[in-house]
Design a protein around this motif. Structure first.
Motif, PDB file in Angstrom:
ATOM      1  N   UNK A 137       0.654  15.454   0.543  1.00 20.79           N
ATOM      2  CA  UNK A 137       1.177  15.405   1.912  1.00 20.79           C
ATOM      3  C   UNK A 137       0.219  14.655   2.839  1.00 20.79           C
ATOM      4  N   UNK A 138      -1.076  14.899   2.687  1.00 20.53           N
ATOM      5  CA  UNK A 138      -2.068  14.189   3.499  1.00 20.53           C
ATOM      6  C   UNK A 138      -1.974  12.679   3.296  1.00 20.53           C
ATOM      7  N   UNK A 139      -1.672  12.275   2.080  1.00 20.36           N
ATOM      8  CA  UNK A 139      -1.610  10.849   1.746  1.00 20.36           C
ATOM      9  C   UNK A 139      -0.212  10.263   1.957  1.00 20.36           C
ATOM     10  N   UNK A 140       0.689  11.065   2.502  1.00 27.39           N
ATOM     11  CA  UNK A 140       2.040  10.613   2.864  1.00 27.39           C
ATOM     12  C   UNK A 140       2.809  10.043   1.662  1.00 27.39           C
ATOM     13  N   UNK A 141       2.789  10.808   0.582  1.00 24.87           N
ATOM     14  CA  UNK A 141       3.484  10.361  -0.628  1.00 24.87           C
ATOM     15  C   UNK A 141       4.980  10.198  -0.382  1.00 24.87           C
ATOM     16  N   UNK A 142       5.560  11.031   0.463  1.00 26.37           N
ATOM     17  CA  UNK A 142       6.997  10.922   0.745  1.00 26.37           C
ATOM     18  C   UNK A 142       7.317   9.565   1.391  1.00 26.37           C
ATOM     19  N   UNK A 143       6.529   9.200   2.396  1.00 30.61           N
ATOM     20  CA  UNK A 143       6.772   7.928   3.076  1.00 30.61           C
ATOM     21  C   UNK A 143       6.493   6.744   2.151  1.00 30.61           C
ATOM     22  N   UNK A 144       5.475   6.870   1.325  1.00 32.86           N
ATOM     23  CA  UNK A 144       5.143   5.782   0.404  1.00 32.86           C
ATOM     24  C   UNK A 144       6.231   5.623  -0.661  1.00 32.86           C
ATOM     25  N   UNK A 145       6.825   6.731  -1.073  1.00 38.29           N
ATOM     26  CA  UNK A 145       7.923   6.629  -2.023  1.00 38.29           C
ATOM     27  C   UNK A 145       9.125   5.939  -1.380  1.00 38.29           C
ATOM     28  N   UNK A 146       9.441   6.290  -0.137  1.00 36.46           N
ATOM     29  CA  UNK A 146      10.575   5.662   0.553  1.00 36.46           C
ATOM     30  C   UNK A 146      10.392   4.151   0.618  1.00 36.46           C
TER      31      UNK A 146
END
Length: 377
Positions: free
Chosen positions: A322-331
């Motif tokens: 979450x800190x590394x923004x995996x969700x946004x990076x996946x999008x």
């Protein structure tokens, strides 16, 4: 070789005006015919009743029962390429090739479950854990693979593309085994070493272990059955088989990255299971992306907590994600992958050939991509 969940195929069902359930029932009916052919040949070799019973049980326990999306993809692709309802003979041959893909999958799964010491598969005990089976499952996996070549010889030996089918199955089997080797030496469940992980290693494992047999194989089989030549004309440099591979391998990679992301971000209600990649030390896209971006402090958290059978440690890894923004990076990854694959699809020429040879159709790949894009389960 853990199975990657495949795309839910519906094209054949729509093409024949039937329900998805009816399409699967028809496909299952072909398995029953093929099983009987395999057993008739086995029995004719003078096998005793206990051997006959064992082989039949092996076939029935390990081959049907999954989602069958790889096998159904062969039927779907043949229907798209022919652009019409299939004749009974065409359907049977397409379904037969589909079941050969499912037999290959069964061979991989029986052996992989032993390597991983897995407990269940498709809601029942892994074959080697069934009472009385044990290490006999090694030979049973070989017999599942051998059934492929019995069926191909019986039904396709007279076809001009018979050798192409043999080469394809042999080549794809080898490539998948290469992927399995990479996975086994990179991420053994009982020994965590994140220094072996990288996005490039993840890509290699996905391409060789999953993409070739799950995506490239079903389409290439259908193309051979439909008579698509290796080039659209003697004067053309366009190779339909290379073009298909150049699309299907990135498509398979995208699918697995998506599956890795859903294991982390999807709910059990969405994906039908609880994600376990972190607990199981999987060489997942999520952890490899995190490793590439982590600060020294975040890397220390990953090293200390990844691949441990502990819910608190799993939460610590997810917090880093979450800190590394995996969700946004996946999008962002998904949008890039979609555009790349669509660009490759649009390069396929669909103009009729001068000699009337069958042509590769963009729809084959668009159907696959549409089923994957933005999926949540």
């Amino acid at each position: 070789m853990a199975p990657s969940p495949m795309i839910k195929t519906e094209v054949a069902a729509k093409a024949n005006g039937t329900s998805k359930q009816a399409a699967r029932k028809r496909f299952d009916g072909v398995f029953e015919t093929l099983r009987d052919e395999i057993m008739a040949d086995f029995t004719a070799k003078g096998m005793p009743p206990d051997a006959i019973s064992w082989y039949k049980r092996n076939l029935e326990y390990n081959t049907p029962g999954g989602k069958l999306n790889r096998g159904l993809s062969v039927v779907d692709t043949v229907a798209i390429l022919k652009g019409r309802e299939l004749t009974e003979d065409e359907y049977f041959k397409a379904a037969l090739l589909g079941w050969c893909v499912e037999l290959l999958q069964a061979f991989f799964l029986v052996s992989d479950d032993m390597m991983d010491q897995s407990v269940t598969r498709r809601g029942q005990p892994c074959w080697f854990r069934v009472e009385g089976v044990g290490l006999l499952a090694i030979n049973d996996s070989f017999m599942l693979e051998s059934a492929i070549y019995f069926l191909l010889k019986k039904h396709f030996r007279q076809e001009a593309y018979y050798v192409d089918l043999l080469d394809l199955f042999h080549d794809i089997t080898y490539l998948t085994e290469v992927g399995q080797l990479l996975d086994l030496i990179t991420a053994p469940e009982d020994h965590v070493d994140l220094s072996k992980f990288s996005l490039e290693r993840h890509r290699l494992i996905v391409v060789y272990k999953t993409a070739y047999y799950s995506f490239h194989l079903p389409v290439a089989l259908a193309m051979h059955m439909c008579g698509i030549p290796s080039s659209s004309s003697p004067s053309s440099s366009f190779d339909p088989y290379k073009a298909a591979q150049d699309i299907l391998i990135p498509l398979g990679e995208y699918f697995q990255v998506q599956d890795d992301f859903l294991d982390f971000a999807g709910t059990p209600e969405q994906i039908g299971k609880v994600g376990t990649d972190i607990l199981d030390n999987k060489c997942s896209w999520c952890v490899n992306t995190a490793l590439a971006l982590a600060s020294p402090e975040q890397r220390a958290v990953l090293d200390a907590n990844y691949g441990r059978k502990d819910a608190e440690k799993e939460r610590a890894v997810k917090a880093v994600y979450e800190e590394l923004q995996i969700r946004e990076r996946y999008a962002a990854y998904e949008e890039g992958a979609y555009k790349k694959i669509m660009g490759l699809i649009e390069q396929i020429p669909e103009t009729p050939t001068a000699d009337g040879s069958p042509v590769l159709k963009k729809e084959v790949f668009k159907v696959f991509l549409d089923k994957i894009y933005k999926r949540t389960k």
